[in-house]
Design a protein around this motif. Structure first.
Motif, PDB file in Angstrom:
ATOM      1  N   ALA A   1       0.644  -1.405   0.167  1.00 33.56           N
ATOM      2  CA  ALA A   1       0.628   0.229   0.530  1.00 33.56           C
ATOM      3  C   ALA A   1       1.192   1.375   0.356  1.00 33.56           C
ATOM      4  O   ALA A   1       0.978   2.491  -0.808  1.00 33.56           O
ATOM      5  CB  ALA A   1      -1.416  -0.030   1.194  1.00 33.56           C
ATOM      6  N   MET A   2       1.871   1.333   0.747  1.00 30.53           N
ATOM      7  CA  MET A   2       2.476   2.672   1.149  1.00 30.53           C
ATOM      8  C   MET A   2       3.962   2.882  -0.453  1.00 30.53           C
ATOM      9  O   MET A   2       3.278   3.777  -0.833  1.00 30.53           O
ATOM     10  CB  MET A   2       3.787   2.196   2.255  1.00 30.53           C
ATOM     11  CG  MET A   2       3.249   2.091   3.331  1.00 30.53           C
ATOM     12  SD  MET A   2       3.949   1.618   4.344  1.00 30.53           S
ATOM     13  CE  MET A   2       5.268   3.210   4.755  1.00 30.53           C
ATOM     14  N   GLN A   3       3.724   1.797  -0.965  1.00 31.39           N
ATOM     15  CA  GLN A   3       4.917   1.770  -2.129  1.00 31.39           C
ATOM     16  C   GLN A   3       3.268   2.619  -3.486  1.00 31.39           C
ATOM     17  O   GLN A   3       4.162   3.083  -4.290  1.00 31.39           O
ATOM     18  CB  GLN A   3       5.230   0.415  -3.116  1.00 31.39           C
ATOM     19  CG  GLN A   3       5.478   0.482  -4.702  1.00 31.39           C
ATOM     20  CD  GLN A   3       6.109  -1.078  -4.758  1.00 31.39           C
ATOM     21  OE1 GLN A   3       7.347  -0.876  -3.959  1.00 31.39           O
ATOM     22  NE2 GLN A   3       6.161  -0.911  -5.899  1.00 31.39           N
ATOM     23  N   ALA A   4       2.156   1.620  -3.635  1.00 34.98           N
ATOM     24  CA  ALA A   4       1.355   1.980  -4.608  1.00 34.98           C
ATOM     25  C   ALA A   4       1.261   4.281  -4.365  1.00 34.98           C
ATOM     26  O   ALA A   4       1.420   4.754  -4.947  1.00 34.98           O
ATOM     27  CB  ALA A   4       0.146   1.764  -4.661  1.00 34.98           C
ATOM     28  N   LEU A   5       0.776   4.130  -3.204  1.00 35.42           N
ATOM     29  CA  LEU A   5       1.214   5.408  -2.924  1.00 35.42           C
ATOM     30  C   LEU A   5       2.011   6.444  -3.045  1.00 35.42           C
ATOM     31  O   LEU A   5       2.101   7.602  -3.900  1.00 35.42           O
ATOM     32  CB  LEU A   5       0.635   5.897  -0.698  1.00 35.42           C
ATOM     33  CG  LEU A   5      -0.861   5.879  -0.797  1.00 35.42           C
ATOM     34  CD1 LEU A   5      -1.240   5.035   0.757  1.00 35.42           C
ATOM     35  CD2 LEU A   5      -1.769   5.929  -0.884  1.00 35.42           C
ATOM     36  N   SER A   6       2.562   5.800  -2.893  1.00 39.35           N
ATOM     37  CA  SER A   6       4.272   6.444  -3.342  1.00 39.35           C
ATOM     38  C   SER A   6       4.520   6.485  -4.630  1.00 39.35           C
ATOM     39  O   SER A   6       5.051   8.223  -5.087  1.00 39.35           O
ATOM     40  CB  SER A   6       5.503   6.041  -2.691  1.00 39.35           C
ATOM     41  OG  SER A   6       6.563   5.937  -3.273  1.00 39.35           O
TER      42      SER A   6
END
Length: 282
Positions: free
Chosen positions: A245-250
């Protein structure tokens, strides 16, 4: 959550460890991530201490205040029908009595299971492995707290020898096995040798124990089919979903910054889909 629901979820969670396939537990951090995985069909979920800490603005490793964790657990459990296991790290207390208080509070917040680990971090943030006898007393206190509330939670005892490379490498497996047996005799229902990914050693541990063994999705871990063949009963996704999820937001943030292309915000998953996740459940 009323007492009947708490008991029912705890019994369901215990039963899921006895299925024909390993119990695959997605590790979530808030109500939204929990409902996404429940909607996808997962019969039980667990929190990740790291992911919950990050979502609330803290680093992992004992920095998240206990009351903030318990509030997060209550928010997650409120929107779920599936049982929820809660990562309590070291139990948020230096004494068995304090661990018991934490476990009781987690049950009241909606926990059907808990993880308790035999490592801790000192005031300087350095890892320390607790003595096996000290951990025995803490597990006994945890079980007594659950019994006092008459909620049969599943206690997953985590041992951190492999994760942190404690002691001589050649003695690590034997110490892990000895601790696992002691923990199971002290109120634990399953053991979690986090960091142990070697297939041969996992098979040896599973064969030597009559209780569920938990593995975590970490680099080097075999796939689900092989883990099942080795005898592993429970597999945690650990920090994986949170990092996805953090990578997708990044990536979305970078695309907006670099191109200003608002189309990166359009997904097949709609406002209505999100609203439906939180519609009242019958």
């Amino acid at each position: 959550m009323n007492h009947h629901d708490a008991v029912s979820r705890a019994r369901t969670f215990r039963r899921l460890h006895q299925g024909p396939r390993p119990l695959l537990l997605p590790n979530v951090w808030d109500a939204l991530s929990a409902r996404v995985f429940e909607q996808a069909g997962f019969e039980a979920l667990a929190t990740s201490s790291a992911a919950v800490a990050w979502s609330l603005g803290y680093r992992d490793g004992g920095e998240l205040p206990r009351e903030e964790l318990l509030a997060a657990v209550a928010r997650i459990a409120r929107v779920l029908k599936a049982p929820l296991s809660v990562d309590l790290e070291d139990g948020y207390g230096d004494t068995p009595a304090r661990v018991a208080d934490t476990v009781a509070a987690a049950i009241r917040a909606g926990a059907a299971g808990v993880n308790l680990e035999d490592g801790r971090y000192d005031a300087e943030g350095r890892f320390r492995l607790r003595g096996a006898e000290e951990m025995r007393e803490r597990l006994q206190a945890a079980r007594a707290a659950a019994d006092a509330l008459d909620v049969p939670i599943f206690i997953n005892a985590r041992t951190d020898l492999f994760l942190h490379g404690e002691g001589p490498a050649e003695a690590r497996f034997d110490e892990t096995l000895a601790r696992a047996r002691l923990y199971l005799d002290s109120g634990a229902d399953g053991v979690f040798p986090i960091g142990l990914s070697d297939p041969a050693l996992l098979a040896r541990l599973c064969a030597a124990l009559s209780a569920p063994v938990n593995a975590a999705a970490m680099p080097g871990l075999p796939d689900l089919a092989e883990l099942s063949a080795l005898g592993v009963a429970r597999i945690s996704t650990a920090i994986g979903p949170a990092l996805v999820a953090m990578q997708a937001l990044s990536r979305t943030a970078e695309a907006l910054r670099d191109t200003g292309d608002l189309s990166v915000l359009r997904t097949p998953f709609s406002y209505a889909d999100a609203q439906a996740l939180f519609a009242p459940q019958a």
